[in-house]
Design a protein around this motif. Sequence first.
Motif, PDB file in Angstrom:
ATOM      1  N   MET A   1       0.840  -1.203   0.000  1.00 14.19           N
ATOM      2  CA  MET A   1       0.000   0.000   0.000  1.00 14.19           C
ATOM      3  C   MET A   1       0.874   1.252   0.000  1.00 14.19           C
ATOM      4  O   MET A   1       1.939   1.278   0.599  1.00 14.19           O
ATOM      5  N   GLU A 282      -8.632  -1.783  11.802  1.00 10.24           N
ATOM      6  CA  GLU A 282      -7.818  -1.390  10.654  1.00 10.24           C
ATOM      7  C   GLU A 282      -8.702  -1.317   9.411  1.00 10.24           C
ATOM      8  O   GLU A 282      -9.510  -2.199   9.158  1.00 10.24           O
ATOM      9  N   GLU A 284      -9.051   0.256   5.138  1.00  7.04           N
ATOM     10  CA  GLU A 284      -8.460   0.862   3.945  1.00  7.04           C
ATOM     11  C   GLU A 284      -9.456   1.859   3.361  1.00  7.04           C
ATOM     12  O   GLU A 284     -10.646   1.584   3.280  1.00  7.04           O
ATOM     13  N   GLY A 287      -7.581   2.386  -0.981  1.00  8.68           N
ATOM     14  CA  GLY A 287      -6.372   1.584  -1.073  1.00  8.68           C
ATOM     15  C   GLY A 287      -5.261   2.027  -0.145  1.00  8.68           C
ATOM     16  O   GLY A 287      -4.144   1.517  -0.224  1.00  8.68           O
ATOM     17  N   PRO A 289      -3.961   2.882   4.002  1.00  6.31           N
ATOM     18  CA  PRO A 289      -4.245   2.311   5.319  1.00  6.31           C
ATOM     19  C   PRO A 289      -4.644   3.340   6.368  1.00  6.31           C
ATOM     20  O   PRO A 289      -4.125   4.454   6.408  1.00  6.31           O
TER      21      PRO A 289
END
Length: 384
Positions: A1, A282, A284, A287, A289
């Motif tokens: 990423m 967590e 996204e 795309g 983080p």
Amino acid sequence: MVAVPELELSDPEVLRDPIAAYGDARERGPLVRLRTPGFGAIVAATRYEEAKALLVDPRFERSADSYLRPDVPEHCLKYMRTMQEMEGPEHLRLRRLVSPSFTARRAQEFRPRIACIVDRLLDELPAADPVDLLPHFARPLLMDVICELVGIPAEDRAAWRTYGAAIASGRPREFAEAIPDIMRDAEAAVGRREREPGADLLSELIGFQLSETELVTFVWHLVLAGQTPTNLVTNAVEALLRHPGQLAAVRAEPGLMPRAVEELTRWCGPQLLSVVRFAREEVEIGGMPVGKGEAVTAALAAANRDPRVFSDPLRLDVRRDEVAHLGYGHGPHFCLGAALARVQTEVALTALLSRFPDLTLVDAPRVPDPGTWRLASLVVSRTR
């Protein structure tokens, strides 16, 4: 990423023009990490689709940590946790109880009372020219509308104007010192309406299963959140005076005003960033983080000028008719008072431009603030 780019909010160039800074960050990627000394890092979604998705994503939640808590007496704290901080069933319960009082229809019904306030404030403007519309029009308009809404007697409204100025000042000490007086007078307003119901919002809400604490908290919420129309009105006046073609269009076609207010909210709305949320896990976004527990926000100013969604987004166009902007947020926490803010801004702009056909801009310095697009003053001349 891909790593998330960073933006230092204390940078003088960012403070000078945060809208441009957030726009530049948007073109670097869908997320940017905002850094401010003393506040830590906040991840901001800069593009329209990502920002809109963040605002409805249950993986991000508000909490007391979303807000700075001023140092106030203990007895005031129970009134300071508003609906803005709540999530889930707790938020939904209060939202359902008060929402019927803030529909577009109810806002239109309130329009004549707003118009009376606007006309009186314009009548009371200092005779000397030029005049600063921020302290003499936009700021008292906000508090007078709130007072009318909750039934504050005319003789008490000067004090509430003082409270509004303290909340809007941006000075922490002045803000904190005003809170005990606001809470005391809000308690008195609730008690008065419990004894003597009237044709106002508080009287209506007393019958809606709200506790006394919830009612006082709601008055505080109105004072706090209601600062948006003040800044929207002044931003809008400045924008129109700097764009004579758009001003001429609104003057020539009064029916354009509702659409113009939507465009002005998109183009120069005061809320640059949404209320901070925290990632439950967590995640996204685009795309990129976002770690569990990280603070996140939507960069509304960047999203509302996203060329992926708006045609020629840097251009102010009072005839624009495109997708909905995010100036009032989106999803469960969409601004409760949006309809009222729209009507208030429409009435204020219409009356001001009609009353003073030769209105010109003299000075409009901005407050260096990466979170709110606002003026320090709005000095105008009413004569050529």
